[in-house]
Design a protein around this motif. Sequence first.
Motif, mmCIF file in Angstrom:
data_model
loop_
_atom_site.group_PDB
_atom_site.id
_atom_site.type_symbol
_atom_site.label_atom_id
_atom_site.label_comp_id
_atom_site.label_asym_id
_atom_site.label_seq_id
_atom_site.Cartn_x
_atom_site.Cartn_y
_atom_site.Cartn_z
ATOM 1 N N ARG A 83 30.556 48.612 35.079
ATOM 2 C CA ARG A 83 30.790 47.224 34.604
ATOM 3 C C ARG A 83 30.780 46.550 35.840
ATOM 4 O O ARG A 83 31.821 46.887 36.880
ATOM 5 C CB ARG A 83 31.706 46.914 33.473
ATOM 6 N N SER A 84 29.850 45.395 35.923
ATOM 7 C CA SER A 84 30.076 44.662 37.214
ATOM 8 C C SER A 84 31.214 43.595 37.345
ATOM 9 O O SER A 84 31.580 43.373 38.303
ATOM 10 C CB SER A 84 28.783 44.089 37.558
ATOM 11 N N HIS A 85 31.786 43.270 35.930
ATOM 12 C CA HIS A 85 32.642 42.093 35.891
ATOM 13 C C HIS A 85 33.374 42.639 34.724
ATOM 14 O O HIS A 85 32.838 42.846 33.651
ATOM 15 C CB HIS A 85 32.024 40.593 35.713
ATOM 16 N N THR A 130 35.574 41.705 39.808
ATOM 17 C CA THR A 130 34.156 41.373 40.247
ATOM 18 C C THR A 130 33.614 41.770 41.385
ATOM 19 O O THR A 130 34.205 41.655 42.674
ATOM 20 C CB THR A 130 34.024 39.821 40.212
ATOM 21 N N ARG A 131 32.279 41.912 41.552
ATOM 22 C CA ARG A 131 31.504 42.474 42.949
ATOM 23 C C ARG A 131 32.205 43.231 43.788
ATOM 24 O O ARG A 131 32.297 43.012 44.800
ATOM 25 C CB ARG A 131 31.041 41.009 43.458
ATOM 26 N N GLY A 132 32.746 44.307 42.980
ATOM 27 C CA GLY A 132 33.442 45.384 43.902
ATOM 28 C C GLY A 132 34.672 45.195 44.545
ATOM 29 O O GLY A 132 35.439 45.817 44.986
ATOM 30 N N ASP A 167 29.584 37.483 33.230
ATOM 31 C CA ASP A 167 29.702 37.089 34.836
ATOM 32 C C ASP A 167 30.950 36.370 35.093
ATOM 33 O O ASP A 167 31.707 35.982 34.224
ATOM 34 C CB ASP A 167 28.394 36.263 34.979
#
Length: 416
Positions: free
Chosen positions: A59-61, A115-117, A80
Amino acid sequence: MRTTLTLLLFLMMSLTAGAQKNDTIDVDLDFISHDDKKLFRMDNYFSRKTKRNRLVGPRSHRIISLDPLTNQYQEINVKDIYPAPQFDMQQGIRALDNNSIEHYLTPDSVYGFFTRGYYYFRRTIKFNGENKTVFLQREDLYKECDVRVFSYEDENGKTHHFAQVADGEMLQMIDDDGNENIDAIKQSFLQNEYAKDKGTRRMISNMKPTAEGIRKVYKALTQGGYSHYPHFRWGVAASTGIGQVSSDSYEFDSKLLAAGGFFADIPIAGGVSLHPELLFGKLSVKGTMKNAGTLPNSVAYNRTEISVPLMLRYTHFATRGNLIPFVQLGVGASYALKQNCDYRQVVSTAYDKFGSIYSVKEVSDQISDLHTSVIGGVGAEWVVSNKHSLFLELRYAKGISELSHNDFLFVVGLNL
């Protein structure tokens, strides 16, 4: 009936008081619950119903919450989280749920987010004499570590690091006046099983008050102590193997080689070190001339040299146990302290009643004193103790000068 009304009235008053005290927010949280517009008490917690919305897989967020009944962290997927400068994200984030509804979430609302790593967690810090509750970015330390390191960016764009040991106080690692606040971290690391060793205790005492400094010490402690920490080392080295002298004029036999001397290993960054050596060796080989025709000839080459291999080494310190692999690549130069290259060539043959008469030419060839080579090797450091290690390596050296030797070597080193 009167009792029932009294209980309902008491319940409504309790909910109202809880909303004022805990900042209960009436928002559309479709990304948390399938129910439409439901009240959630969001100060630190989410409803247990959020568990049914947890997703498995990348999952990215996601939003990080804490279940008030089980005290377990939960992760809720969102479509997002809008990017923003770190200083702004420390105050709050704009999240878009799966129904494309936008929400603004603050440290008073949720425990953290991913979020975003990057992970951000709510923490209360004291900065410039003021208490602030903000989202802080967590540095990449291991989950099982009792030490947590967070970064905070002020309004001028300067990054400050804060550390927390277990559930203790959040402390700025370097105060504005330059004072260091990492004594609690050092005391925590000194409880490690490897901290009984003198070198390991010195490593902890010299730990730098930076996120990278703490990370390096923690990695060393989890892998095996001081020997897994990049530090300057020196010792003795010896090599043996097969050498093949190459030349445009001569063809030499392969020969067993041996050399001995000293080495140093100087850390640069991230397991990369500069690895110079100073070796003394002797080479004696025999061969023949390449373009002498069918007439008998022979050549003998003797060389006593001092060689200086200079290599970049990468050591994989993250390996657990007593065997730490490494690879290295570099160049080498050797200088002849003493050498001679003598050949004996039959130039003509005559016959008489007594037999053959040979005309022999004996010459000493002039060879350059300086030889160069490129070097590559793989090996492992065998940790005998936190003070001593054996370095075992297979190495190949390719000569690149006019007359040089190509060597397959087995190299052994012991740091002192």
